[in-house]
Design a protein around this motif. Structure first.
Motif, mmCIF file in Angstrom:
data_model
loop_
_atom_site.group_PDB
_atom_site.id
_atom_site.type_symbol
_atom_site.label_atom_id
_atom_site.label_comp_id
_atom_site.label_asym_id
_atom_site.label_seq_id
_atom_site.Cartn_x
_atom_site.Cartn_y
_atom_site.Cartn_z
ATOM 1 N N SER A 67 0.828 -1.208 0.000
ATOM 2 C CA SER A 67 0.000 0.000 0.000
ATOM 3 C C SER A 67 0.862 1.258 0.000
ATOM 4 C CB SER A 67 -0.926 0.010 1.223
ATOM 5 O OG SER A 67 -1.843 -1.057 1.170
ATOM 6 N N LEU A 68 1.923 1.255 0.797
ATOM 7 C CA LEU A 68 2.811 2.415 0.838
ATOM 8 C C LEU A 68 3.518 2.612 -0.496
ATOM 9 C CD1 LEU A 68 4.321 2.067 4.427
ATOM 10 C CD2 LEU A 68 2.868 3.925 3.591
ATOM 11 N N PHE A 69 3.994 1.530 -1.099
ATOM 12 C CA PHE A 69 4.620 1.627 -2.419
ATOM 13 C C PHE A 69 3.620 2.185 -3.432
ATOM 14 C CE2 PHE A 69 8.227 -1.027 -1.124
ATOM 15 C CZ PHE A 69 9.239 -0.427 -1.868
ATOM 16 N N PHE A 70 2.399 1.677 -3.385
ATOM 17 C CA PHE A 70 1.380 2.134 -4.338
ATOM 18 C C PHE A 70 1.074 3.618 -4.150
ATOM 19 C CE2 PHE A 70 -3.120 2.988 -5.278
ATOM 20 C CZ PHE A 70 -3.098 2.743 -6.643
ATOM 21 N N ASN A 78 -2.667 11.530 -2.577
ATOM 22 C CA ASN A 78 -2.112 12.360 -1.516
ATOM 23 C C ASN A 78 -1.827 11.489 -0.293
ATOM 24 O OD1 ASN A 78 -1.404 14.315 0.311
ATOM 25 N ND2 ASN A 78 -3.413 15.316 0.353
ATOM 26 N N PHE A 79 -0.552 11.317 0.032
ATOM 27 C CA PHE A 79 -0.158 10.441 1.144
ATOM 28 C C PHE A 79 -0.739 10.912 2.469
ATOM 29 C CE2 PHE A 79 2.883 9.601 4.621
ATOM 30 C CZ PHE A 79 2.756 8.226 4.684
ATOM 31 N N LYS A 81 -3.461 12.145 3.196
ATOM 32 C CA LYS A 81 -4.863 11.739 3.351
ATOM 33 C C LYS A 81 -4.969 10.402 4.082
ATOM 34 C CE LYS A 81 -8.812 10.395 0.454
ATOM 35 N NZ LYS A 81 -9.309 10.255 -0.935
ATOM 36 N N TYR A 82 -4.013 9.508 3.803
ATOM 37 C CA TYR A 82 -4.073 8.157 4.355
ATOM 38 C C TYR A 82 -3.255 7.982 5.636
ATOM 39 C CZ TYR A 82 -5.906 7.152 -0.282
ATOM 40 O OH TYR A 82 -6.656 7.159 -1.423
ATOM 41 N N LEU A 83 -2.437 8.975 5.968
ATOM 42 C CA LEU A 83 -1.529 8.839 7.105
ATOM 43 C C LEU A 83 -2.243 8.520 8.422
ATOM 44 C CD1 LEU A 83 1.398 8.922 8.015
ATOM 45 C CD2 LEU A 83 1.167 11.403 8.343
ATOM 46 N N PRO A 84 -3.341 9.216 8.789
ATOM 47 C CA PRO A 84 -4.017 8.871 10.050
ATOM 48 C C PRO A 84 -4.509 7.428 10.090
ATOM 49 C CG PRO A 84 -4.814 10.968 9.190
ATOM 50 C CD PRO A 84 -3.998 10.351 8.111
ATOM 51 N N LEU A 85 -4.991 6.925 8.951
ATOM 52 C CA LEU A 85 -5.470 5.542 8.899
ATOM 53 C C LEU A 85 -4.318 4.555 9.051
ATOM 54 C CD1 LEU A 85 -8.058 5.805 5.987
ATOM 55 C CD2 LEU A 85 -8.428 6.101 8.436
ATOM 56 N N LEU A 86 -3.196 4.856 8.417
ATOM 57 C CA LEU A 86 -2.029 3.979 8.508
ATOM 58 C C LEU A 86 -1.486 3.931 9.934
ATOM 59 C CD1 LEU A 86 -0.220 5.005 5.199
ATOM 60 C CD2 LEU A 86 -1.341 2.820 5.662
ATOM 61 N N ILE A 87 -1.429 5.093 10.579
ATOM 62 C CA ILE A 87 -0.945 5.149 11.970
ATOM 63 C C ILE A 87 -1.874 4.353 12.884
ATOM 64 C CG2 ILE A 87 -0.585 6.670 13.952
ATOM 65 C CD1 ILE A 87 0.315 8.841 11.947
ATOM 66 N N SER A 88 -3.167 4.549 12.726
ATOM 67 C CA SER A 88 -4.144 3.851 13.569
ATOM 68 C C SER A 88 -4.106 2.345 13.336
ATOM 69 C CB SER A 88 -5.551 4.383 13.287
ATOM 70 O OG SER A 88 -5.628 5.754 13.542
ATOM 71 N N ALA A 89 -4.040 1.938 12.060
ATOM 72 C CA ALA A 89 -3.979 0.508 11.739
ATOM 73 C C ALA A 89 -2.712 -0.117 12.319
ATOM 74 C CB ALA A 89 -4.026 0.310 10.228
ATOM 75 N N PHE A 90 -1.607 0.613 12.239
ATOM 76 C CA PHE A 90 -0.337 0.110 12.785
ATOM 77 C C PHE A 90 -0.434 -0.056 14.298
ATOM 78 C CE2 PHE A 90 4.073 0.693 14.283
ATOM 79 C CZ PHE A 90 4.684 -0.339 13.578
ATOM 80 N N LEU A 91 -1.098 0.884 14.959
ATOM 81 C CA LEU A 91 -1.276 0.812 16.413
ATOM 82 C C LEU A 91 -2.096 -0.420 16.797
ATOM 83 C CD1 LEU A 91 -0.746 2.467 19.032
ATOM 84 C CD2 LEU A 91 -2.995 3.509 18.682
ATOM 85 N N ILE A 92 -3.214 -0.632 16.111
ATOM 86 C CA ILE A 92 -4.043 -1.809 16.363
ATOM 87 C C ILE A 92 -3.245 -3.088 16.113
ATOM 88 C CG2 ILE A 92 -6.044 -3.130 15.540
ATOM 89 C CD1 ILE A 92 -6.952 -0.794 17.137
#
Length: 308
Positions: A67-70, A78-79, A81-92
């Protein structure tokens, strides 16, 4: 010509996501065996033998990498835009893995889920309307918080039978991808990438399972399924979104509601385990694990089809 090149570019990322997830599963099985990280058999669980339990690592790491590569290699995305979701998913994900290894207390897991939900909600990802009724901001926050935490735990609870949580997750994410494709939203590619990662895991999780996804996998997938529909799309989709979300997640959601009601009725703690989930009841009727999986997946396919 440019359009076809762009589509091939997307198919490439989806295929690579599947292959990385697929290849990672034997590696995770080997690591689990070396580190003695098993889902041990007990009186509540339906599997036999001790099964490696960190398949979620393969799913989520594959998802993050591709996903990050894509996102980085696609110019119109726009990266931030997705940063909060990526941080939250990583935390979970991280605390799910810790839970798999050290068995965290339920209150601590709930706290982590609240923090992840807070990051998502206060970065603009919310349920804004229900069938045309625009929610006041406080109600929007409350509904979204309840939705995210409820779905995380629903998919965690439904993960009690070989292939069940993975299949339900795959079909839910795939359906969201198709819906975003139809409505012209760019998020469809990310949905297909995540679905491909889940499919790679399922190749080793169908009965008899060689590896389980563990809490790190089921909680992460529950979180992803909860937040994927929070992207804005066409007006028609937005109007029906909440109903679509309920239909797609109805099997684990209803199973969780039944479990909560059952425990309240029996004066037991809400988080206490039991053998009365949907798959347990079907087993009590004499169905085999493979037959139960077939029945539930068939129902899920019908439900998902009604939303498209």
């Amino acid at each position: 010509m440019v359009y076809y090149i762009f589509m091939i570019h997307k198919v490439f990322f989806i295929l690579i996501a599947f292959l990385i997830s697929l290849v990672s599963m034997p590696i995770m099985i080997f690591i689990c065996k070396k580190a003695n990280l098993y889902d041990y058999q007990d009186e509540r669980k339906v599997h036999t033998g001790n099964i490696p339990r960190l398949g979620g690592v393969g799913i989520i790491v594959s998802m993050f990498v591709i996903s990050l590569f894509f996102i980085f290699y696609t110019e119109n995305i726009n990266f931030s835009k997705y940063l909060p979701l990526l941080i939250s998913a990583f935390l979970i994900f991280i605390f799910g893995i810790i839970d798999d290894i050290f068995n965290l207390r339920a209150i601590f897991k709930l706290l982590v889920q609240l923090i992840a939900s807070f990051i998502v909600v206060f970065n603009g990802f919310r349920i804004n309307q229900i069938l045309g009724w625009v929610l006041p901001l406080p109600i929007s926050y409350i509904v979204t918080f309840c939705w995210i935490i409820g779905i995380i735990n629903a998919y965690n609870l439904i993960d009690g039978l070989d292939g069940l949580c993975g299949s339900l997750s795959f079909l839910a994410i795939l359906t969201y991808g198709v819906l975003y494709l139809i409505t012209g939203s760019e998020e469809y590619t990310l949905c297909f990438i995540i679905a491909a990662c889940v499919l790679g895991f399922l190749c080793f999780n169908f009965p008899p399972a060689k590896i389980f996804m563990g809490d790190g996998g089921s909680q992460s997938l529950g979180f992803i399924i909860a937040v994927i529909p929070l992207f804005t799309s066409s007006n028609t989709y937005e109007y029906n979104k909440f109903l679509i979300m309920l239909v797609i997640t109805s099997i684990p959601l209803l199973d969780t509601i039944a479990a909560i009601w059952r425990r309240i009725r029996d004066h037991r703690p809400i988080m206490s385990p039991d053998r009365a989930h949907l798959h347990h009841k079907l087993m009590n009727l004499g169905y085999s694990g493979k037959r139960i999986l077939f029945i539930v997946v068939l129902i899920q396919i019908v439900l998902c089809s009604t939303t498209i």
